[in-house]
Design a protein around this motif. Structure first.
Motif, PDB file in Angstrom:
ATOM      1  N   SER A  45     -11.231 -17.163 -17.037  1.00  0.00           N
ATOM      2  CA  SER A  45     -10.682 -17.773 -15.830  1.00  0.00           C
ATOM      3  C   SER A  45      -9.393 -18.523 -16.158  1.00  0.00           C
ATOM      4  O   SER A  45      -9.342 -19.298 -17.119  1.00  0.00           O
ATOM      5  N   SER A  46      -8.355 -18.293 -15.344  1.00  0.00           N
ATOM      6  CA  SER A  46      -7.090 -18.996 -15.557  1.00  0.00           C
ATOM      7  C   SER A  46      -7.237 -20.483 -15.283  1.00  0.00           C
ATOM      8  O   SER A  46      -6.454 -21.299 -15.781  1.00  0.00           O
ATOM      9  N   ALA A  47      -8.249 -20.870 -14.497  1.00  0.00           N
ATOM     10  CA  ALA A  47      -8.483 -22.284 -14.201  1.00  0.00           C
ATOM     11  C   ALA A  47      -9.266 -22.954 -15.331  1.00  0.00           C
ATOM     12  O   ALA A  47      -8.902 -24.043 -15.796  1.00  0.00           O
ATOM     13  N   ASP A  48     -10.338 -22.298 -15.771  1.00  0.00           N
ATOM     14  CA  ASP A  48     -11.209 -22.908 -16.779  1.00  0.00           C
ATOM     15  C   ASP A  48     -10.689 -22.736 -18.201  1.00  0.00           C
ATOM     16  O   ASP A  48     -11.065 -23.502 -19.092  1.00  0.00           O
ATOM     17  N   HIS A  49      -9.868 -21.721 -18.437  1.00  0.00           N
ATOM     18  CA  HIS A  49      -9.445 -21.413 -19.805  1.00  0.00           C
ATOM     19  C   HIS A  49      -7.925 -21.362 -19.928  1.00  0.00           C
ATOM     20  O   HIS A  49      -7.382 -20.617 -20.745  1.00  0.00           O
ATOM     21  N   ALA A  50      -7.259 -22.186 -19.143  1.00  0.00           N
ATOM     22  CA  ALA A  50      -5.795 -22.191 -19.119  1.00  0.00           C
ATOM     23  C   ALA A  50      -5.192 -22.522 -20.477  1.00  0.00           C
ATOM     24  O   ALA A  50      -4.116 -22.027 -20.818  1.00  0.00           O
ATOM     25  N   ASP A  51      -5.879 -23.341 -21.269  1.00  0.00           N
ATOM     26  CA  ASP A  51      -5.347 -23.773 -22.566  1.00  0.00           C
ATOM     27  C   ASP A  51      -5.932 -22.992 -23.738  1.00  0.00           C
ATOM     28  O   ASP A  51      -5.683 -23.338 -24.896  1.00  0.00           O
ATOM     29  N   TYR A  52      -6.692 -21.978 -23.465  1.00  0.00           N
ATOM     30  CA  TYR A  52      -7.339 -21.222 -24.540  1.00  0.00           C
ATOM     31  C   TYR A  52      -6.327 -20.356 -25.286  1.00  0.00           C
ATOM     32  O   TYR A  52      -5.364 -19.843 -24.709  1.00  0.00           O
ATOM     33  N   ARG A  53      -6.597 -20.220 -26.569  1.00  0.00           N
ATOM     34  CA  ARG A  53      -5.785 -19.362 -27.432  1.00  0.00           C
ATOM     35  C   ARG A  53      -6.690 -18.414 -28.214  1.00  0.00           C
ATOM     36  O   ARG A  53      -7.876 -18.684 -28.412  1.00  0.00           O
ATOM     37  N   ASN A  54      -6.096 -17.335 -28.655  1.00  0.00           N
ATOM     38  CA  ASN A  54      -6.781 -16.366 -29.505  1.00  0.00           C
ATOM     39  C   ASN A  54      -6.170 -16.446 -30.901  1.00  0.00           C
ATOM     40  O   ASN A  54      -4.962 -16.277 -31.062  1.00  0.00           O
ATOM     41  N   ARG A  55      -6.997 -16.715 -31.884  1.00  0.00           N
ATOM     42  CA  ARG A  55      -6.496 -16.783 -33.258  1.00  0.00           C
ATOM     43  C   ARG A  55      -7.104 -15.654 -34.087  1.00  0.00           C
ATOM     44  O   ARG A  55      -8.252 -15.249 -33.890  1.00  0.00           O
ATOM     45  N   ALA A  56      -6.298 -15.147 -34.993  1.00  0.00           N
ATOM     46  CA  ALA A  56      -6.745 -14.044 -35.851  1.00  0.00           C
ATOM     47  C   ALA A  56      -7.716 -14.557 -36.906  1.00  0.00           C
ATOM     48  O   ALA A  56      -7.507 -15.631 -37.495  1.00  0.00           O
ATOM     49  N   LEU A  57      -8.775 -13.807 -37.140  1.00  0.00           N
ATOM     50  CA  LEU A  57      -9.763 -14.138 -38.168  1.00  0.00           C
ATOM     51  C   LEU A  57      -9.774 -13.033 -39.215  1.00  0.00           C
ATOM     52  O   LEU A  57      -9.588 -11.860 -38.890  1.00  0.00           O
ATOM     53  N   ASP A  58      -9.988 -13.408 -40.460  1.00  0.00           N
ATOM     54  CA  ASP A  58      -9.998 -12.415 -41.531  1.00  0.00           C
ATOM     55  C   ASP A  58     -11.410 -12.025 -41.946  1.00  0.00           C
ATOM     56  O   ASP A  58     -11.613 -11.366 -42.968  1.00  0.00           O
ATOM     57  N   ALA A  59     -12.405 -12.423 -41.153  1.00  0.00           N
ATOM     58  CA  ALA A  59     -13.793 -12.105 -41.473  1.00  0.00           C
ATOM     59  C   ALA A  59     -14.570 -11.882 -40.182  1.00  0.00           C
ATOM     60  O   ALA A  59     -14.209 -12.376 -39.116  1.00  0.00           O
ATOM     61  N   ALA A  60     -15.638 -11.117 -40.297  1.00  0.00           N
ATOM     62  CA  ALA A  60     -16.513 -10.845 -39.161  1.00  0.00           C
ATOM     63  C   ALA A  60     -17.957 -11.111 -39.574  1.00  0.00           C
ATOM     64  O   ALA A  60     -18.733 -10.173 -39.814  1.00  0.00           O
ATOM     65  N   PRO A  61     -18.335 -12.392 -39.698  1.00  0.00           N
ATOM     66  CA  PRO A  61     -19.687 -12.716 -40.139  1.00  0.00           C
ATOM     67  C   PRO A  61     -20.776 -12.160 -39.232  1.00  0.00           C
ATOM     68  O   PRO A  61     -21.902 -11.919 -39.678  1.00  0.00           O
ATOM     69  N   PHE A  62     -20.460 -11.928 -37.964  1.00  0.00           N
ATOM     70  CA  PHE A  62     -21.442 -11.375 -37.036  1.00  0.00           C
ATOM     71  C   PHE A  62     -21.808  -9.930 -37.382  1.00  0.00           C
ATOM     72  O   PHE A  62     -22.825  -9.406 -36.928  1.00  0.00           O
ATOM     73  N   LEU A  63     -20.982  -9.279 -38.200  1.00  0.00           N
ATOM     74  CA  LEU A  63     -21.185  -7.874 -38.533  1.00  0.00           C
ATOM     75  C   LEU A  63     -21.860  -7.666 -39.885  1.00  0.00           C
ATOM     76  O   LEU A  63     -22.431  -6.601 -40.126  1.00  0.00           O
ATOM     77  N   LYS A  64     -21.853  -8.660 -40.755  1.00  0.00           N
ATOM     78  CA  LYS A  64     -22.227  -8.438 -42.149  1.00  0.00           C
ATOM     79  C   LYS A  64     -23.689  -8.047 -42.333  1.00  0.00           C
ATOM     80  O   LYS A  64     -24.039  -7.440 -43.358  1.00  0.00           O
ATOM     81  N   ASP A  65     -24.561  -8.372 -41.374  1.00  0.00           N
ATOM     82  CA  ASP A  65     -25.972  -8.011 -41.486  1.00  0.00           C
ATOM     83  C   ASP A  65     -26.361  -6.893 -40.526  1.00  0.00           C
ATOM     84  O   ASP A  65     -27.553  -6.644 -40.318  1.00  0.00           O
ATOM     85  N   GLN A  66     -25.364  -6.244 -39.927  1.00  0.00           N
ATOM     86  CA  GLN A  66     -25.629  -5.178 -38.964  1.00  0.00           C
ATOM     87  C   GLN A  66     -25.406  -3.829 -39.620  1.00  0.00           C
ATOM     88  O   GLN A  66     -24.316  -3.525 -40.075  1.00  0.00           O
ATOM     89  N   HIS A  67     -26.441  -3.000 -39.690  1.00  0.00           N
ATOM     90  CA  HIS A  67     -26.309  -1.727 -40.401  1.00  0.00           C
ATOM     91  C   HIS A  67     -25.938  -0.559 -39.493  1.00  0.00           C
ATOM     92  O   HIS A  67     -25.491   0.479 -39.981  1.00  0.00           O
ATOM     93  N   ALA A  68     -26.095  -0.711 -38.174  1.00  0.00           N
ATOM     94  CA  ALA A  68     -25.787   0.370 -37.243  1.00  0.00           C
ATOM     95  C   ALA A  68     -24.994  -0.172 -36.067  1.00  0.00           C
ATOM     96  O   ALA A  68     -25.382  -1.168 -35.462  1.00  0.00           O
TER      97      ALA A  68
END
Length: 261
Positions: free
Chosen positions: A19-42
């Motif tokens: 939402s442009s109202a609720d997330h007007a100040d939000y930013r996207n930053r680059a990450l060099d890791a994906a911890p959410f993926l490290k235990d996912q085999h499929a």
């Protein structure tokens, strides 16, 4: 604020509509890791990715009636040979679009409407009111970054629709069968048996009538089927990498059924 959809797919802990109202100040930053993926085999895979993915990852189909293509990043639950303990890539591989899409996705906010809205997982460390990163909005309007994210998610949904049609046609032709892979290891009396997935039946593929074969060739299905079948040869390499990393399976154990999206 609209409520988040229920029945979240893998990786997602929560969903909020952007939402442009609720997330007007939000930013996207680059990450060099994906911890959410490290235990996912499929990981779910679209047919648009079969040719690129089959060079690095075995492509299978999940068990059950509603099969979906999956890219295997490990042969046993909780094992991903391509990421280290921090979630960083160990080397070159193909990263499925499903992973690259996170923490974004298009979702229905109302059950009585087919309209999809751009949503994100608020638990992701990639999005927030940071000093660094690229803004999602400027002067109340989506930035080029946000527009690109929306386009990527729209393209993904279209690819997912094509994938669903591909699987339905495989099922109509009765080409999917329960898969089983046996890997014999030197020094072990019994092979390691992997089940709980589906694969194309090569014998039935060879026995298709001429009109059926012509149809799947003209529709572009045949190269995708071959990419899937060729990729299965990588299962032994994945197995050997697991052993080298000290993540080999227990002798005699069957592989659990891969998770669905």
């Amino acid at each position: 604020m609209a409520s988040a959809p229920t029945g979240l797919p893998i990786f997602y802990n929560d969903l909020l509509p952007l939402s442009s109202a609720d997330h007007a100040d939000y930013r996207n930053r680059a990450l060099d890791a994906a911890p959410f993926l490290k235990d996912q085999h499929a990981v779910p895979l679209t047919v648009d990715e079969f040719v690129a993915a089959q060079r690095f990852l075995p492509i299978i189909f999940s068990a059950g009636e509603d099969s979906v293509p999956l890219a295997l990043m490990g042969l046993n639950e909780g094992v991903n040979i391509f990421l280290d303990e921090e979630g960083k890539l160990r080397g070159p591989t193909y990263v499925p679009a499903y992973v690259r899409r996170y923490p974004w996705m298009l979702a229905k906010l109302r059950p009585d409407s087919d309209e999809l809205s751009l949503c994100f997982d608020p638990t992701s460390e990639a999005l927030g009111t940071f000093e660094e990163g690229q803004p999602l909005f400027e002067d109340g309007k989506p930035t080029e970054l946000t527009q690109g994210v929306l386009k990527f998610c729209e393209d993904f949904e279209q690819a997912a629709a094509r994938t669903g049609q591909f699987v339905r046609e495989l099922q109509e032709l009765d080409l999917l069968m329960d898969g089983e892979v046996a890997i014999q290891v030197p020094g072990s009396e019994q092979p390691f048996i992997y089940r709980g997935f589906r694969m194309v039946n090569e014998e039935k593929l060879r026995d298709l009538r001429g009109d059926q074969l012509r149809k799947i060739n003209q529709s572009g299905m045949l190269p995708l089927i071959h990419a899937h079948l060729f990729s299965l040869q990588l299962m032994r390499e994945i197995f050997e990498a697991q052993v080298q990393q000290g993540k080999g399976p227990i002798a005699g154990a069957d592989a659990p059924q891969p998770a669905q999206a």
